[in-house]
Scaffold this motif. Structure first.
Motif, mmCIF file in Angstrom:
data_model
loop_
_atom_site.group_PDB
_atom_site.id
_atom_site.type_symbol
_atom_site.label_atom_id
_atom_site.label_comp_id
_atom_site.label_asym_id
_atom_site.label_seq_id
_atom_site.Cartn_x
_atom_site.Cartn_y
_atom_site.Cartn_z
ATOM 1 N N PHE A 81 43.407 43.962 31.385
ATOM 2 C CA PHE A 81 42.392 44.645 30.889
ATOM 3 C C PHE A 81 42.607 46.048 30.478
ATOM 4 C CE2 PHE A 81 40.230 41.160 33.589
ATOM 5 C CZ PHE A 81 39.311 40.906 32.529
ATOM 6 N N TYR A 89 31.499 41.977 25.311
ATOM 7 C CA TYR A 89 30.468 42.768 25.953
ATOM 8 C C TYR A 89 29.586 43.586 25.132
ATOM 9 C CZ TYR A 89 32.285 40.964 30.439
ATOM 10 O OH TYR A 89 32.887 40.175 31.279
ATOM 11 N N HIS A 106 26.792 35.849 29.939
ATOM 12 C CA HIS A 106 27.309 36.978 30.797
ATOM 13 C C HIS A 106 26.009 37.807 30.789
ATOM 14 C CE1 HIS A 106 28.253 41.226 30.971
ATOM 15 N NE2 HIS A 106 29.104 41.022 32.167
ATOM 16 N N GLY A 115 34.450 46.799 39.560
ATOM 17 C CA GLY A 115 34.792 46.061 38.562
ATOM 18 C C GLY A 115 33.623 46.117 37.424
ATOM 19 N N ASP A 144 36.386 50.641 38.202
ATOM 20 C CA ASP A 144 37.255 49.574 37.440
ATOM 21 C C ASP A 144 38.601 49.806 37.641
ATOM 22 O OD1 ASP A 144 36.156 46.989 35.437
ATOM 23 O OD2 ASP A 144 38.301 47.777 35.537
ATOM 24 N N ILE A 145 39.384 48.728 37.749
ATOM 25 C CA ILE A 145 40.915 48.844 38.188
ATOM 26 C C ILE A 145 41.611 49.239 36.489
ATOM 27 C CG2 ILE A 145 41.158 46.436 37.198
ATOM 28 C CD1 ILE A 145 43.517 46.279 39.646
ATOM 29 N N ASP A 186 41.028 50.281 41.883
ATOM 30 C CA ASP A 186 40.672 48.566 42.468
ATOM 31 C C ASP A 186 39.616 48.766 43.351
ATOM 32 O OD1 ASP A 186 42.594 48.553 44.866
ATOM 33 O OD2 ASP A 186 43.781 49.715 43.329
ATOM 34 N N LEU A 187 38.900 47.582 43.405
ATOM 35 C CA LEU A 187 37.954 47.480 44.364
ATOM 36 C C LEU A 187 38.498 47.699 46.068
ATOM 37 C CD1 LEU A 187 37.422 44.123 45.694
ATOM 38 C CD2 LEU A 187 36.747 43.973 43.335
ATOM 39 N N GLU A 188 39.632 47.163 46.280
ATOM 40 C CA GLU A 188 40.104 46.994 47.414
ATOM 41 C C GLU A 188 40.437 48.696 48.017
ATOM 42 O OE1 GLU A 188 41.317 45.816 44.734
ATOM 43 O OE2 GLU A 188 41.870 43.650 45.132
ATOM 44 N N LEU A 230 30.366 41.432 39.707
ATOM 45 C CA LEU A 230 30.031 40.536 38.724
ATOM 46 C C LEU A 230 31.338 40.205 37.689
ATOM 47 C CD1 LEU A 230 26.539 41.516 37.216
ATOM 48 C CD2 LEU A 230 27.059 40.111 39.205
ATOM 49 N N ASP A 231 31.448 38.874 38.008
ATOM 50 C CA ASP A 231 32.586 38.132 37.274
ATOM 51 C C ASP A 231 33.885 38.694 37.383
ATOM 52 O OD1 ASP A 231 30.551 36.727 36.115
ATOM 53 O OD2 ASP A 231 30.539 37.157 34.070
ATOM 54 N N TYR A 255 41.067 36.058 40.553
ATOM 55 C CA TYR A 255 41.778 36.131 42.043
ATOM 56 C C TYR A 255 41.555 34.600 42.507
ATOM 57 C CZ TYR A 255 42.439 40.915 41.153
ATOM 58 O OH TYR A 255 42.480 42.228 40.350
HETATM 59 N N1 SAM Z 1 31.509 43.441 36.065
HETATM 60 C C1 SAM Z 1 31.622 43.537 34.457
HETATM 61 C C2 SAM Z 1 30.554 42.865 34.131
HETATM 62 O O1 SAM Z 1 30.178 41.810 34.378
HETATM 63 O O2 SAM Z 1 30.264 43.276 32.770
HETATM 64 C C3 SAM Z 1 33.015 43.152 33.924
HETATM 65 C C4 SAM Z 1 33.578 41.746 34.228
HETATM 66 S S1 SAM Z 1 35.155 41.655 33.517
HETATM 67 C C5 SAM Z 1 35.307 39.997 33.242
HETATM 68 C C6 SAM Z 1 36.296 41.866 34.817
HETATM 69 C C7 SAM Z 1 36.381 43.204 35.440
HETATM 70 O O3 SAM Z 1 36.959 43.513 36.564
HETATM 71 C C8 SAM Z 1 37.520 43.768 34.172
HETATM 72 O O4 SAM Z 1 36.839 45.056 33.793
HETATM 73 C C9 SAM Z 1 38.657 43.998 35.260
HETATM 74 O O5 SAM Z 1 39.476 45.285 34.837
HETATM 75 C C10 SAM Z 1 37.895 44.352 36.523
HETATM 76 N N2 SAM Z 1 38.818 44.075 37.570
HETATM 77 C C11 SAM Z 1 39.845 42.928 37.878
HETATM 78 N N3 SAM Z 1 40.338 42.850 38.919
HETATM 79 C C12 SAM Z 1 39.931 44.221 39.597
HETATM 80 C C13 SAM Z 1 40.159 44.596 40.897
HETATM 81 N N4 SAM Z 1 41.026 44.330 41.829
HETATM 82 N N5 SAM Z 1 39.461 45.789 41.185
HETATM 83 C C14 SAM Z 1 38.457 46.619 40.560
HETATM 84 N N6 SAM Z 1 38.353 45.956 39.045
HETATM 85 C C15 SAM Z 1 38.895 44.679 38.682
#
Ligand code: SAM
Length: 239
Positions: free
Chosen positions: A16, A28, A45, A71, A92-93, A129-131, A143-144, A149
């Motif tokens: 990403f 997007y 989406h 994210g 976001d990560i 990262d969300l963790e 979302l998404d 994972y």
């Molecule tokens: N939530 C947004 C949306 O719906 O428009 C983006 C969805 S995109 C498919 C997935 C996003 O999740 C990416 O921007 C990615 O960098 C982020 N992501 C993936 N793993 C993550 C994590 N462990 N913690 C935070 N963000 C994460």
């Protein structure tokens, strides 16, 4: 919360920040440089975002409501929530995603534009990262993201997101249904160059179990499908 490790996260972050950033920024966005499949995913989406906003506003005005968009990607949800008056943490990560979300917010949320009054609160942007997120929010939305994972990692992520939420948690994930499972298997037989990461499907029962384990229950459910995009959207509240 259980730490997501074992390489999944590093692969996802790298994706990403590079090819995934380019690909998803296009999907997007609003430009015509998308192929048929990408255009279909863009539409699906957008419906997920729209339904999530509807779930959020159904319970009343968002003015002053604190929302953690975990994210956040390019800000597809964070920006409209800020327009509704929510106080948003957009994280976001991927640093590339956060920078893009911040740019778009600056363009779209400037005072006076589109008669946004009172002026929306600019979201707070954070690369994390969300963790690693902490604090408390009225609402947490993710979302998404779980699609990147496997379920054993997703369980810990769901538990952590719930621990940040005071009133509700909204999640979307790709549902593990027979049809989609099949479609995905077919896709794996013909991997395209842009499909650089694995997609993991989650069964609704597994997600529900992960929520129940930490004392949450699902209150609303929705399903969004287009030809190439499938998402289950759930709203959970403390049980
Ligand atoms: N939530 C947004 C949306 O719906 O428009 C983006 C969805 S995109 C498919 C997935 C996003 O999740 C990416 O921007 C990615 O960098 C982020 N992501 C993936 N793993 C993550 C994590 N462990 N913690 C935070 N963000 C994460």
């Amino acid at each position: 919360a259980e730490e997501v490790g074992g390489g999944d996260k590093e692969v996802v972050r790298d994706y990403f920040n590079n090819t995934g950033f380019q690909r998803w920024k296009k999907i997007y966005g609003e430009t015509d440089e998308v192929n048929r499949v990408q255009k279909d995913i863009r539409i699906g989406h957008a419906k997920t975002v729209e339904n999530a906003i509807k779930m959020l506003t159904d319970e009343g005005s968002l003015r002053g409501v604190t929302v953690c968009d975990a994210g956040c990607g390019t800000g597809s949800l964070s920006i409209p929530l800020a327009k509704e008056g929510a106080v948003v943490l957009a994280s976001d990560i991927s640093a590339a995603m956060v920078a893009e979300a911040e740019n778009q917010a600056k363009e779209q949320l400037v005072a006076g534009k589109d008669e946004l009054s009172p002026a929306p609160v600019m979201p707070k942007f954070e690369v994390s990262d969300l963790e690693s997120l902490n604090g408390k929010y009225d609402t947490v939305v993710c979302l998404d993201v779980l699609i990147h994972y496997p379920q054993n990692k997703a369980d810990g992520m769901i538990a952590h997101l719930a621990s940040l939420a005071e009133k509700r948690l909204i999640l979307s994930f790709a549902p593990k249904t027979f049809y989609y499972d099949l479609l995905k298997r077919v896709g794996e037989l013909f991997p395209g160059p842009s499909k650089a990461t694995r997609a993991y499907l989650h069964s609704e029962a597994d997600v529900e179990r992960a929520l129940q384990k930490v004392g949450w229950r699902i209150r609303k459910r929705g399903l969004i499908t287009t030809q190439f995009y499938f998402a289950k959207l759930v709203e959970a509240v403390p049980a």
